[in-house]
Design an enzyme around this catalytic site. Sequence first.
Site, mmCIF file in Angstrom:
data_model
loop_
_atom_site.group_PDB
_atom_site.id
_atom_site.type_symbol
_atom_site.label_atom_id
_atom_site.label_comp_id
_atom_site.label_asym_id
_atom_site.label_seq_id
_atom_site.Cartn_x
_atom_site.Cartn_y
_atom_site.Cartn_z
ATOM 1 N N TYR A 61 0.869 -1.221 -0.113
ATOM 2 C CA TYR A 61 -0.138 -0.155 -0.024
ATOM 3 C C TYR A 61 0.928 1.068 -0.082
ATOM 4 O O TYR A 61 1.844 1.265 0.730
ATOM 5 C CB TYR A 61 -0.965 -0.043 1.263
ATOM 6 C CG TYR A 61 -2.252 -0.199 0.694
ATOM 7 C CD1 TYR A 61 -2.922 0.751 0.002
ATOM 8 C CD2 TYR A 61 -3.098 -1.110 1.497
ATOM 9 C CE1 TYR A 61 -4.227 0.491 -0.499
ATOM 10 C CE2 TYR A 61 -4.597 -1.357 0.868
ATOM 11 C CZ TYR A 61 -4.884 -0.355 0.114
ATOM 12 O OH TYR A 61 -6.324 -0.754 -0.377
ATOM 13 N N GLU A 63 -0.647 4.755 -0.638
ATOM 14 C CA GLU A 63 -1.525 6.178 -0.945
ATOM 15 C C GLU A 63 -0.674 7.224 -0.622
ATOM 16 O O GLU A 63 0.225 7.326 0.396
ATOM 17 C CB GLU A 63 -2.745 6.025 0.044
ATOM 18 C CG GLU A 63 -3.657 5.061 -0.529
ATOM 19 C CD GLU A 63 -4.960 4.816 0.412
ATOM 20 O OE1 GLU A 63 -5.010 5.857 1.487
ATOM 21 O OE2 GLU A 63 -5.711 3.951 0.020
ATOM 22 N N ASP A 207 -5.797 14.136 -24.911
ATOM 23 C CA ASP A 207 -5.755 12.643 -24.600
ATOM 24 C C ASP A 207 -5.075 12.091 -25.599
ATOM 25 O O ASP A 207 -5.622 11.781 -26.739
ATOM 26 C CB ASP A 207 -7.070 12.194 -24.479
ATOM 27 C CG ASP A 207 -7.293 10.781 -24.012
ATOM 28 O OD1 ASP A 207 -6.258 10.094 -24.352
ATOM 29 O OD2 ASP A 207 -8.268 10.349 -23.701
ATOM 30 N N THR A 233 -2.878 6.559 -22.144
ATOM 31 C CA THR A 233 -2.850 5.402 -21.467
ATOM 32 C C THR A 233 -1.655 4.817 -21.605
ATOM 33 O O THR A 233 -0.587 5.587 -22.243
ATOM 34 C CB THR A 233 -3.621 4.241 -22.353
ATOM 35 O OG1 THR A 233 -3.442 4.271 -23.750
ATOM 36 C CG2 THR A 233 -5.003 4.488 -21.969
ATOM 37 N N LYS A 236 -0.972 1.300 -25.356
ATOM 38 C CA LYS A 236 -1.165 1.179 -26.897
ATOM 39 C C LYS A 236 0.118 1.381 -27.403
ATOM 40 O O LYS A 236 1.092 0.325 -27.370
ATOM 41 C CB LYS A 236 -2.365 2.203 -26.861
ATOM 42 C CG LYS A 236 -3.723 1.968 -26.396
ATOM 43 C CD LYS A 236 -4.533 2.996 -26.841
ATOM 44 C CE LYS A 236 -6.008 2.873 -26.097
ATOM 45 N NZ LYS A 236 -6.148 3.402 -24.760
ATOM 46 N N ARG A 242 -1.002 -2.217 -18.795
ATOM 47 C CA ARG A 242 -2.274 -1.591 -18.927
ATOM 48 C C ARG A 242 -2.355 -0.436 -17.847
ATOM 49 O O ARG A 242 -2.208 -0.748 -16.739
ATOM 50 C CB ARG A 242 -3.440 -2.469 -18.842
ATOM 51 C CG ARG A 242 -4.851 -2.089 -19.107
ATOM 52 C CD ARG A 242 -5.551 -3.245 -19.188
ATOM 53 N NE ARG A 242 -5.178 -4.126 -20.621
ATOM 54 C CZ ARG A 242 -5.663 -3.477 -21.640
ATOM 55 N NH1 ARG A 242 -6.519 -2.677 -21.780
ATOM 56 N NH2 ARG A 242 -5.208 -4.514 -22.815
HETATM 57 N N1 DSN Z 1 -10.662 0.924 -25.553
HETATM 58 C C1 DSN Z 1 -9.895 1.872 -26.116
HETATM 59 C C2 DSN Z 1 -9.743 1.721 -27.557
HETATM 60 O O1 DSN Z 1 -9.835 0.672 -27.844
HETATM 61 O O2 DSN Z 1 -9.387 2.593 -28.278
HETATM 62 C C3 DSN Z 1 -10.354 3.050 -25.660
HETATM 63 O O3 DSN Z 1 -10.460 3.368 -24.415
#
Ligand code: DSN
Length: 436
Positions: A61, A63, A207, A233, A236, A242
């Site tokens: 933990y 925080e 974003d 994110t 990707k 993730r």
């Molecule tokens: N689920 C993601 C995507 O496939 O682009 C976006 O959140």
Amino acid sequence: MKSELHYIYRSFNLKKMDHKVFNLIDEELQRQRFGIELIASENFTSQAVLDAMGTCLTNKYAEGYPGRRYYGGCEIVDQIEQLAIDRLKELFGAEYANVQPHSGAQANAAVFLAVLKPGDNILGFDLSHGGHLSHGSTVNYSGKVYKPHFYGVSRETGVIDMDVVEKKAHEVKPKLIICGASAYARDWDYARFRSIANDVGALLLADIAHPAGLIATGLLNDPMQHCHIVTSTTHKTLRGPRGGLIMMGKNFENPFGLKTKKGSLRKMSGILNSGVFPGMQGGPLEHVIAAKAVAFGEALQPAYKEYCKQVMKNAQTMAEVLVERGYNIVSGGTSNHLMLIDLRNKGVSGRDAENALGRAGITVNKNMVPFDDKSPMITSGLRIGTPAITTRGLDEKACQKIVGYMDDVIMDIGNEKRQQAIHEEVKGMMKNFPLY
Ligand code: DSN
């Protein structure tokens, strides 16, 4: 000599302890190994990233933030989180970075919580034109708590018309303008967005969840120069575990309406940090943060830029071959890692194409196309992207072959025998590109 950590980690035998979970994980591994992965938002992490995730850090933990935690025993995770922050700042030239968001949607939620009040107007890219749920969709909390307004693409070009964005911004006077998408194949004019935001007194959020890796390597326009806040994110194009992140660049110019510019970075950092914790989240996932640090370290290596260049070359090749074969690509092609295929001229729905391609071992997702007349569960389109296949080592020639398979499946959608035969060919092809 093996370390204690190595001993504990390697001796844990999931197969013996829980064969049901082991077998399911193994089945998924086989699916990933022998399929062609074209989901634009997916990728394959390195073994090092996987190793960092499956560690004792999940037990801790923590925080708070490095040096300011609500728990004892954080000396080591402080160093890990600081390393992730430092590497991320280096990667994007950021002045501030928060690596705790569990996902991109939560990164966005934390930013909204930090800078908006319930009922404030926000202006984002329409989900049905390629935007994202967390940018104000009415089925998402962002569209329930805040008052959403949208811009979209032009019906003629499939590209965002910045004059329309400007008009809309002047009309609704949003507190926050969001640029970024989950299914948009063109680059963003962040400078123009910033000028519009300045005119209407809005904050500007980019974003970059999808193209983050292509931005970090200088292959696409850089939002850090123009946007007040940037979220992403990590899994990707960035090819990490993730998760999500938040950054700010050098351009602070009193964005939160603070009375003084002096010390504003520190104040804004505090405001955003509080949006994540305690605002949105509890304990950070330090095992994931360690894996983020590993991925950011990998992305700082020259080989990662070569990977990103190949991602774009592969996407361009697929778009070109699809067009040659009579497919309509929204906006006519791609400038990044993905494209949106409008299947209406083929008389096939996105859902049916997704299912048929799945039977042939090619994973894609159905996707609304702009001005779609079908529902989100049916759709008229497919979104495909090249980050995952490029990690496997596939090149332009392989991409041409994949488009051939896709065309065969889509043009004979009811022929399951053909789909099974293609699936066997796909397995044979992917055996040559080992994964884990
Ligand atoms: N689920 C993601 C995507 O496939 O682009 C976006 O959140």
